[in-house]
Design an enzyme around this catalytic site. Structure first.
Site, PDB file in Angstrom:
ATOM      1  N   TYR A 168       0.696  -1.270  -0.072  1.00  0.00           N
ATOM      2  CA  TYR A 168       0.091  -0.223   0.087  1.00  0.00           C
ATOM      3  C   TYR A 168       0.847   1.315   0.061  1.00  0.00           C
ATOM      4  O   TYR A 168       0.269   2.308  -0.092  1.00  0.00           O
ATOM      5  CB  TYR A 168      -0.901   0.110   1.109  1.00  0.00           C
ATOM      6  CG  TYR A 168      -1.823  -1.360   1.341  1.00  0.00           C
ATOM      7  CD1 TYR A 168      -2.719  -1.453   0.217  1.00  0.00           C
ATOM      8  CD2 TYR A 168      -1.880  -2.220   2.124  1.00  0.00           C
ATOM      9  CE1 TYR A 168      -3.798  -2.329  -0.070  1.00  0.00           C
ATOM     10  CE2 TYR A 168      -2.777  -3.393   1.969  1.00  0.00           C
ATOM     11  CZ  TYR A 168      -3.585  -3.207   1.072  1.00  0.00           C
ATOM     12  OH  TYR A 168      -4.606  -4.329   0.949  1.00  0.00           O
TER      13      TYR A 168
ATOM     14  N   HIS B 176      -8.722   2.761  -5.297  1.00  0.00           N
ATOM     15  CA  HIS B 176      -7.905   1.842  -4.447  1.00  0.00           C
ATOM     16  C   HIS B 176      -6.453   2.180  -4.758  1.00  0.00           C
ATOM     17  O   HIS B 176      -6.019   2.387  -5.860  1.00  0.00           O
ATOM     18  CB  HIS B 176      -8.130   0.192  -5.261  1.00  0.00           C
ATOM     19  CG  HIS B 176      -9.575  -0.056  -5.063  1.00  0.00           C
ATOM     20  ND1 HIS B 176     -10.104  -0.811  -3.765  1.00  0.00           N
ATOM     21  CD2 HIS B 176     -10.598  -0.132  -5.906  1.00  0.00           C
ATOM     22  CE1 HIS B 176     -11.128  -0.864  -3.931  1.00  0.00           C
ATOM     23  NE2 HIS B 176     -11.659  -0.697  -5.172  1.00  0.00           N
TER      24      HIS B 176
HETATM   25  O1  CA2 Z   1      -6.110  -1.251  -2.625  1.00  0.00           O
HETATM   26  C1  CA2 Z   1      -6.901  -0.742  -1.954  1.00  0.00           C
HETATM   27  O2  CA2 Z   1      -6.790   0.479  -1.718  1.00  0.00           O
HETATM   28  C2  CA2 Z   1      -7.695  -1.448  -1.298  1.00  0.00           C
HETATM   29  O3  CA2 Z   1      -9.063  -0.984  -0.977  1.00  0.00           O
HETATM   30  C3  CA2 Z   1      -7.164  -1.820   0.176  1.00  0.00           C
HETATM   31  C4  CA2 Z   1      -8.084  -2.998   0.966  1.00  0.00           C
HETATM   32  C5  CA2 Z   1      -8.018  -4.190   0.248  1.00  0.00           C
HETATM   33  O4  CA2 Z   1      -9.094  -4.970   1.026  1.00  0.00           O
HETATM   34  C6  CA2 Z   1      -8.776  -4.078  -1.091  1.00  0.00           C
HETATM   35  O5  CA2 Z   1      -8.861  -5.175  -1.782  1.00  0.00           O
HETATM   36  C7  CA2 Z   1      -7.926  -2.937  -1.944  1.00  0.00           C
HETATM   37  C8  CA2 Z   1      -7.190  -3.307   2.391  1.00  0.00           C
HETATM   38  C9  CA2 Z   1      -7.050  -1.906   3.263  1.00  0.00           C
HETATM   39  C10 CA2 Z   1      -6.060  -2.199   4.134  1.00  0.00           C
HETATM   40  O6  CA2 Z   1      -5.390  -1.134   4.549  1.00  0.00           O
HETATM   41  C11 CA2 Z   1      -4.183  -1.572   5.232  1.00  0.00           C
HETATM   42  C12 CA2 Z   1      -3.055  -0.478   5.187  1.00  0.00           C
HETATM   43  C13 CA2 Z   1      -1.989  -0.824   5.684  1.00  0.00           C
HETATM   44  C14 CA2 Z   1      -1.843  -1.735   6.560  1.00  0.00           C
HETATM   45  C15 CA2 Z   1      -2.686  -2.921   6.449  1.00  0.00           C
HETATM   46  C16 CA2 Z   1      -3.897  -2.417   5.720  1.00  0.00           C
END
Ligand code: CA2
Length: 145
Positions: free
Chosen positions: A24, A101
């Site tokens: 991310y 995303h």
């Molecule tokens: O890529 C994206 O922005 C997502 O929406 C992020 C989601 C995921 O379930 C989608 O498939 C794609 C997950 C968000 C979790 O965010 C975190 C950030 C840092 C550390 C852990 C989780």
């Protein structure tokens, strides 16, 4: 003066920059907020930037956006893949919706390839890290006055 563009982020995005930077990116959610504010300002627009870990709170904000926002950018995070309730709220909002995303879910696990939110979105920006949000704000500005 036009109404603000609402920029909503879903569950766990408060951990941005703190965990899983290889997926991310290193930017924190506060960094993302600043980038969105700067992009909106350059376009003569304002944003309302919020994050919640709670589905119902996101739905309350989408309902609020119906009358208070000119357009909506949403990174629904995991709820994008599961929430018919968020889809229903977005369909009722009656304003332009841009799904956003950080990663490219289509290039990840199979279960990320479907998002309910896409059924209500005018378009989707994904895969560009924090820049996905900036591009989504620009797209939302272009879709609204
Ligand atoms: O890529 C994206 O922005 C997502 O929406 C992020 C989601 C995921 O379930 C989608 O498939 C794609 C997950 C968000 C979790 O965010 C975190 C950030 C840092 C550390 C852990 C989780």
């Amino acid at each position: 003066m036009s109404k603000p563009i609402y920029v909503l982020s879903g569950p766990n995005l408060n951990l941005l920059g703190v965990r899983e930077p290889e997926i991310y990116g290193k930017a924190t959610l506060e960094d993302v907020r600043r980038l969105c504010e700067a992009r909106a300002k350059a376009l003569g627009r304002t944003i309302e930037f919020r994050q919640s870990n709670h589905e119902g709170e996101l739905i309350d904000w989408i309902q609020e956006a119906r009358t208070k926002a000119s357009a909506l950018v949403i990174n629904p995070a995991g709820y994008g893949h599961t929430s018919v309730a968020i889809l229903d709220a977005l369909k009722a909002a009656n304003i332009p919706v841009v799904e956003c995303h950080l990663s490219n879910p289509a290039a990840r696990e199979e279960f990320r390839r479907h998002t309910y939110v896409s059924l209500a979105a005018n378009g989707l920006v994904s895969g560009f890290g924090a820049a996905s949000y900036e591009l989504a704000v620009e797209a939302a500005a272009g879709l609204s006055a």
